[in-house]
Design a protein around this motif. Structure first.
Motif, PDB file in Angstrom:
ATOM      1  N   GLY A   1       0.758  -1.055   0.102  1.00 24.09           N
ATOM      2  CA  GLY A   1      -0.074  -0.054  -0.141  1.00 24.09           C
ATOM      3  C   GLY A   1       0.805   1.056  -0.028  1.00 24.09           C
ATOM      4  O   GLY A   1       1.932   1.118   0.242  1.00 24.09           O
ATOM      5  N   ALA A   2       0.212   2.501  -0.382  1.00 26.27           N
ATOM      6  CA  ALA A   2       0.876   3.845  -0.192  1.00 26.27           C
ATOM      7  C   ALA A   2       0.080   4.353   0.742  1.00 26.27           C
ATOM      8  O   ALA A   2       0.725   5.148   1.723  1.00 26.27           O
ATOM      9  CB  ALA A   2       0.695   4.419  -1.594  1.00 26.27           C
ATOM     10  N   SER A   3      -1.239   4.396   0.568  1.00 28.64           N
ATOM     11  CA  SER A   3      -2.043   5.181   1.779  1.00 28.64           C
ATOM     12  C   SER A   3      -2.452   3.964   2.799  1.00 28.64           C
ATOM     13  O   SER A   3      -3.442   3.619   3.077  1.00 28.64           O
ATOM     14  CB  SER A   3      -3.405   5.635   1.088  1.00 28.64           C
TER      15      SER A   3
ATOM     16  N   HIS B   1      -2.118   8.641  -4.509  1.00 27.88           N
ATOM     17  CA  HIS B   1      -1.581   7.450  -5.539  1.00 27.88           C
ATOM     18  C   HIS B   1      -1.136   8.478  -6.795  1.00 27.88           C
ATOM     19  O   HIS B   1      -0.840   8.008  -7.817  1.00 27.88           O
ATOM     20  CB  HIS B   1      -2.724   6.800  -5.853  1.00 27.88           C
TER      21      HIS B   1
ATOM     22  N   GLN C   1      -9.131  10.351  -2.959  1.00 24.62           N
ATOM     23  CA  GLN C   1      -8.023   9.332  -3.676  1.00 24.62           C
ATOM     24  C   GLN C   1      -8.663   8.632  -4.730  1.00 24.62           C
ATOM     25  O   GLN C   1      -7.992   8.367  -5.640  1.00 24.62           O
ATOM     26  CB  GLN C   1      -7.842   8.464  -2.472  1.00 24.62           C
ATOM     27  N   GLU C   2      -9.801   8.148  -4.716  1.00 22.18           N
ATOM     28  CA  GLU C   2     -10.445   7.507  -5.876  1.00 22.18           C
ATOM     29  C   GLU C   2     -11.827   7.568  -6.011  1.00 22.18           C
ATOM     30  O   GLU C   2     -12.743   7.636  -5.407  1.00 22.18           O
ATOM     31  CB  GLU C   2     -10.361   5.702  -5.405  1.00 22.18           C
TER      32      GLU C   2
ATOM     33  N   GLU D   1      -2.695   3.246  -9.651  1.00 22.00           N
ATOM     34  CA  GLU D   1      -3.734   2.069  -9.979  1.00 22.00           C
ATOM     35  C   GLU D   1      -4.269   2.228 -11.445  1.00 22.00           C
ATOM     36  O   GLU D   1      -5.169   1.676 -11.822  1.00 22.00           O
ATOM     37  CB  GLU D   1      -4.942   2.077  -9.079  1.00 22.00           C
TER      38      GLU D   1
ATOM     39  N   ASP E   1     -13.114   6.491  -2.533  1.00 24.68           N
ATOM     40  CA  ASP E   1     -12.343   6.189  -1.595  1.00 24.68           C
ATOM     41  C   ASP E   1     -11.996   7.626  -1.287  1.00 24.68           C
ATOM     42  O   ASP E   1     -11.087   7.983  -1.975  1.00 24.68           O
ATOM     43  CB  ASP E   1     -11.327   5.021  -1.866  1.00 24.68           C
TER      44      ASP E   1
ATOM     45  N   GLU F   1     -15.708   4.965   0.816  1.00 23.99           N
ATOM     46  CA  GLU F   1     -14.683   4.218   1.519  1.00 23.99           C
ATOM     47  C   GLU F   1     -13.961   5.097   2.493  1.00 23.99           C
ATOM     48  O   GLU F   1     -13.826   6.450   1.980  1.00 23.99           O
ATOM     49  CB  GLU F   1     -13.830   3.442   0.701  1.00 23.99           C
TER      50      GLU F   1
ATOM     51  N   ASP G   1     -11.621   1.042   5.626  1.00 23.16           N
ATOM     52  CA  ASP G   1     -10.641   0.260   5.059  1.00 23.16           C
ATOM     53  C   ASP G   1      -9.394   0.675   6.212  1.00 23.16           C
ATOM     54  O   ASP G   1      -9.196  -0.108   7.041  1.00 23.16           O
ATOM     55  CB  ASP G   1     -10.066   0.944   3.743  1.00 23.16           C
TER      56      ASP G   1
ATOM     57  N   LYS H   1      -8.134  -6.715   2.850  1.00 26.60           N
ATOM     58  CA  LYS H   1      -6.725  -6.675   2.063  1.00 26.60           C
ATOM     59  C   LYS H   1      -5.997  -7.734   2.902  1.00 26.60           C
ATOM     60  O   LYS H   1      -5.482  -7.417   4.000  1.00 26.60           O
ATOM     61  CB  LYS H   1      -6.081  -5.399   2.183  1.00 26.60           C
TER      62      LYS H   1
ATOM     63  N   HIS I   1      -7.563  -5.075  -3.911  1.00 28.63           N
ATOM     64  CA  HIS I   1      -6.102  -4.796  -4.358  1.00 28.63           C
ATOM     65  C   HIS I   1      -5.333  -3.744  -3.399  1.00 28.63           C
ATOM     66  O   HIS I   1      -6.094  -3.056  -2.554  1.00 28.63           O
ATOM     67  CB  HIS I   1      -6.036  -4.464  -5.765  1.00 28.63           C
ATOM     68  N   ARG I   2      -4.036  -3.612  -3.476  1.00 31.58           N
ATOM     69  CA  ARG I   2      -3.329  -2.514  -3.032  1.00 31.58           C
ATOM     70  C   ARG I   2      -2.865  -1.543  -4.253  1.00 31.58           C
ATOM     71  O   ARG I   2      -3.003  -2.127  -5.526  1.00 31.58           O
ATOM     72  CB  ARG I   2      -2.194  -2.949  -2.350  1.00 31.58           C
ATOM     73  N   SER I   3      -2.525  -0.369  -3.817  1.00 37.18           N
ATOM     74  CA  SER I   3      -2.083   0.450  -4.888  1.00 37.18           C
ATOM     75  C   SER I   3      -0.645  -0.098  -5.590  1.00 37.18           C
ATOM     76  O   SER I   3      -0.348   0.163  -6.857  1.00 37.18           O
ATOM     77  CB  SER I   3      -1.800   1.873  -4.634  1.00 37.18           C
TER      78      SER I   3
ATOM     79  N   LYS J   1     -12.474  -4.486  -5.235  1.00 36.18           N
ATOM     80  CA  LYS J   1     -12.017  -3.353  -5.641  1.00 36.18           C
ATOM     81  C   LYS J   1     -10.403  -3.623  -6.191  1.00 36.18           C
ATOM     82  O   LYS J   1      -9.836  -3.829  -5.404  1.00 36.18           O
ATOM     83  CB  LYS J   1     -11.982  -2.285  -4.613  1.00 36.18           C
TER      84      LYS J   1
HETATM   85  O1  LIG Z   1      -6.641   2.945  -0.060  1.00 36.80           O
HETATM   86  C1  LIG Z   1      -6.871   2.086  -0.558  1.00 36.80           C
HETATM   87  O2  LIG Z   1      -7.952   1.387  -0.491  1.00 36.80           O
HETATM   88  C2  LIG Z   1      -5.580   1.262  -1.453  1.00 36.80           C
HETATM   89  C3  LIG Z   1      -6.253   0.666  -2.623  1.00 36.80           C
HETATM   90  O3  LIG Z   1      -6.814   1.097  -3.519  1.00 36.80           O
HETATM   91  O4  LIG Z   1      -4.629   2.040  -1.435  1.00 36.80           O
HETATM   92  P1  LIG Z   1      -3.145   1.464  -0.858  1.00 36.80           P
HETATM   93  O5  LIG Z   1      -2.978   0.208  -1.264  1.00 36.80           O
HETATM   94  O6  LIG Z   1      -2.184   2.598  -1.183  1.00 36.80           O
HETATM   95  O7  LIG Z   1      -3.551   1.776   0.470  1.00 36.80           O
END
Ligand SMILES: O=C(O)[C@@H](CO)OP(=O)(O)O
Ligand SMILES: [Mg+2]
Length: 400
Positions: A40-42, A146, A154-155, A196, A232, A275, A302, A327, A355-357, A378
Motif C-alpha cells: 500500500g501507499a495510503s 496515488h 483518492q479514488e 492504480e 475512496d 470508503e 479500510d 486486504k 487490491h493495493r496500489s 476493488k
Molecule cells: O486505500 C486503498 O484502498 C488502497 C487500494 O486502493 O490504496 P493503498 O494500497 O495505497 O492503501
C-alpha cells in the motif's frame, strides 16, 4: 493431505517498480503454489508491518520456513498460518514481515488447491461456491497518495451494479475509464495516470464529480444496465490531527463539516459506495454518518478496520460503517482475513475484497472474493496487474 516440502522466497518487482516478496510452496505429492505480496501507499496506522524485502525474506527463511517444511500440511491453512504467527512472535508481524507472511500463506493455499486439482476459490470456499461473483469497483479517476497534483479524494470508483455478468461489468468499467479520458480531453485536461491506472488530472474534486458522473451516464446508456459510482476518500490522509480538520485544496473542513459534506455528496450523486470518509480513529464519526444515510450506500472501513477482527468488533459495537475493506496483507494471513470476512458477514457488514496500489500479477484476491461470496471487489479498471484479477474473474465465471 500433503506435507510442505519446500518454501522458496525471492525478491520480485511490483507495479510501482518496488521490490516485493514472492513465495513458492512445494508439497510432498508434487503440489505447487506461488504468490506475491502487494503493497500500500495510503496505509492504515494499524496495519500489520511490511518489512524491507531483504529483511522479510531473511527473517522468514530463518524463523518460518523450518516451522513449515516437513511439519505442516499445505491444505491445513489454519496450521500454516499458526506456524507463521508462531515464527513471527509479535502481534503485528514485525518479526518476519506481513509481506513475507502473506506471500507464504497464499502460496500454501495455492499449493493445496493444486494438489486437489481444484481452482483456488473452491479450495478456500467449498464446492458450492463460484456462482455468485463480486461486482468490480473500477478506479477511473483519482489522486491523494496515488498521484501528485490531482484530486484530494483518492479514488472515484465506478460500479456496474446492474451488469448481468462479471464479463459485462469488467468491460463496462473499462468503457467508463475510456469515457473519463474523452471528457478530460474535451475539457483540455491532458494528464497521466496514478498508481492504480486511474486518470490523475489536476482538477478540483467538484470538477472530478462532474466528469465521472458524465462518464457513468454515457456508459450506462451504451451498455443498457445500471451504473453508479462511489469513492475512496482515504480521509486519514487529509486529516490533520493537531488541528482536528480535514485539509482540502479549497480549504479546511471540521469533523462535522466533513460528515455533512460526505452525506451531501451521497445524496447529490446517489453514491453506492464511500470508503474511509473519516479519519481512521473516528469510529463515532463513522457511526454518525452510517446512521444518517440510507442503507443503500455502503460506508466502508479500510484504514478504520485494517482487515482486523478486533477493530471490526469495535466498529460493530459502535455501529461504525456497514462494510469492511478486505486486504490480506493488512493482517498477514489468509486465516485472519477469512475470519474478518466471516465476522463481517455474520454481522450484516458487506465485505469488499481489495487490491493495493502496489500490485503484481497475483490473482489470489479474485479467488478469495469468489470463495467468500463477497458482493464487491476493488481491483482497478485497467493496467496489467489490475486486469490479471479481472480476467481471472472472467475465467472463473466461464468455469475455466
Ligand atoms: O486505500 C486503498 O484502498 C488502497 C487500494 O486502493 O490504496 P493503498 O494500497 O495505497 O492503501
Ligand atoms: Mg482505501
Amino acid at each position: 493431505m500433503t506435507l510442505i516440502t519446500e518454501v522458496g522466497l525471492r525478491r520480485v518487482l511490483d507495479s510501482r517498480g518496488n521490490p516485493t516478496v514472492e513465495a513458492d510452496v512445494h508439497t510432498e505429492s508434487g503440489g505447487f503454489g506461488r504468490a506475491k505480496a502487494p503493497s500500500g501507499a495510503s496505509t492504515g496506522e494499524h496495519e500489520a508491518i511490511e518489512l524491507p524485502v531483504s529483511e522479510a525474506i531473511a527473517n522468514a527463511r530463518e524463523q518460518a520456513v523450518p516451522r513449515l517444511v516437513g511439519e505442516v500440511y499445505a491444505g491445513d491453512q489454519r496450521s500454516v498460518d499458526a506456524a507463521l504467527h508462531a515464527a513471527d512472535g509479535t502481534d503485528d508481524f514485525s518479526g518476519i514481515g506481513a509481506n513475507a507472511a502473506v506471500a507464504i500463506s497464499m502460496a500454501a493455499a495455492k499449493a493445496a488447491a493444486d494438489v486437489l486439482g481444484a481452482p483456488l476459490f473452491q479450495h478456500l470456499g467449498g464446492t458450492f461456491r463460484g456462482d455468485e461473483l463480486p461486482t468490480p469497483l473500477g478506479n477511473v479517476l483519482g489522486g491523494g497518495e496515488h498521484a501528485a497534483d490531482a484530486t484530494d479524494i483518492q479514488e472515484f470508483l465506478v460500479a456496474p451494479v446492474g451488469a448481468p455478468s462479471v464479463e459485462d461489468a469488467v468491460f463496462a468499467n473499462a468503457a467508463a475509464h475510456a469515457a473519463v479520458a474523452d471528457i478530460l480531453e474535451e475539457r483540455g485536461h491532458a494528464c497521466g495516470k496514478g498508481d492504480e491506472g486511474a486518470w490523475a488530472p489536476s482538477v478540483s474534486d467538484a470538477e472530478a464529480f462532474e466528469i465521472v458522473e458524465g462518464a457513468v451516464d454515457a456508459v450506462e446508456e451504451e451498455v443498457g444496465f445500471e451504473m453508479r459510482f462511489g469513492l475512496d476518500v482515504a480521509a486519514a490522509e487529509l486529516y490533520d490531527g493537531d488541528e482536528g480538520v480535514y485539509q482540502y485544496i479549497d480549504g479546511d473542513r471540521s469533523r462535522d463539516e466533513q460528515i455533512e459534506y460526505v452525506a451531501e455528496l451521497i445524496e447529490e450523486y446517489d453514491l453506492v459506495y464511500v470508503e474511509d470518509p473519516l479519519d481512521e480513529e473516528d469510529f463515532a464519526g463513522f457511526a454518525e454518518l452510517t446512521d444518517r444515510i440510507s442503507t443503500d450506500t455502503l460506508i466502508c472501513g479500510d484504514d478504520l478496520f485494517v482487515t482486523s477482527v478486533d477493530r471490526l468488533e469495535e466498529g460493530i459495537e459502535q455501529g461504525a460503517a456497514n462494510s469492511i475493506l478486505i486486504k490480506p496483507n493488512q493482517i498477514g494471513t489468509l486465516s485472519d482475513t477469512v475470519d474478518a470476512i466471516e465476522l463481517a458477514t455474520e454481522s450484516g457488514y458487506d465485505a469488499v475484497v481489495s487490491h493495493r496500489s502496489g500490485e503484481t500479477e497475483d490473482t489470489t484476491i479474485a479467488h478469495l472474493a469468489t470463495a467468500t461470496s463477497a458482493p464487491f471487489i476493488k481491483t482497478g479498471a485497467v493496467g496489467g496487474e489490475r486486469t490479471a484479477k479481472l480476467n481471472e474473474l472472467i475465467r472463473i465465471e466461464h468455469n475455466v
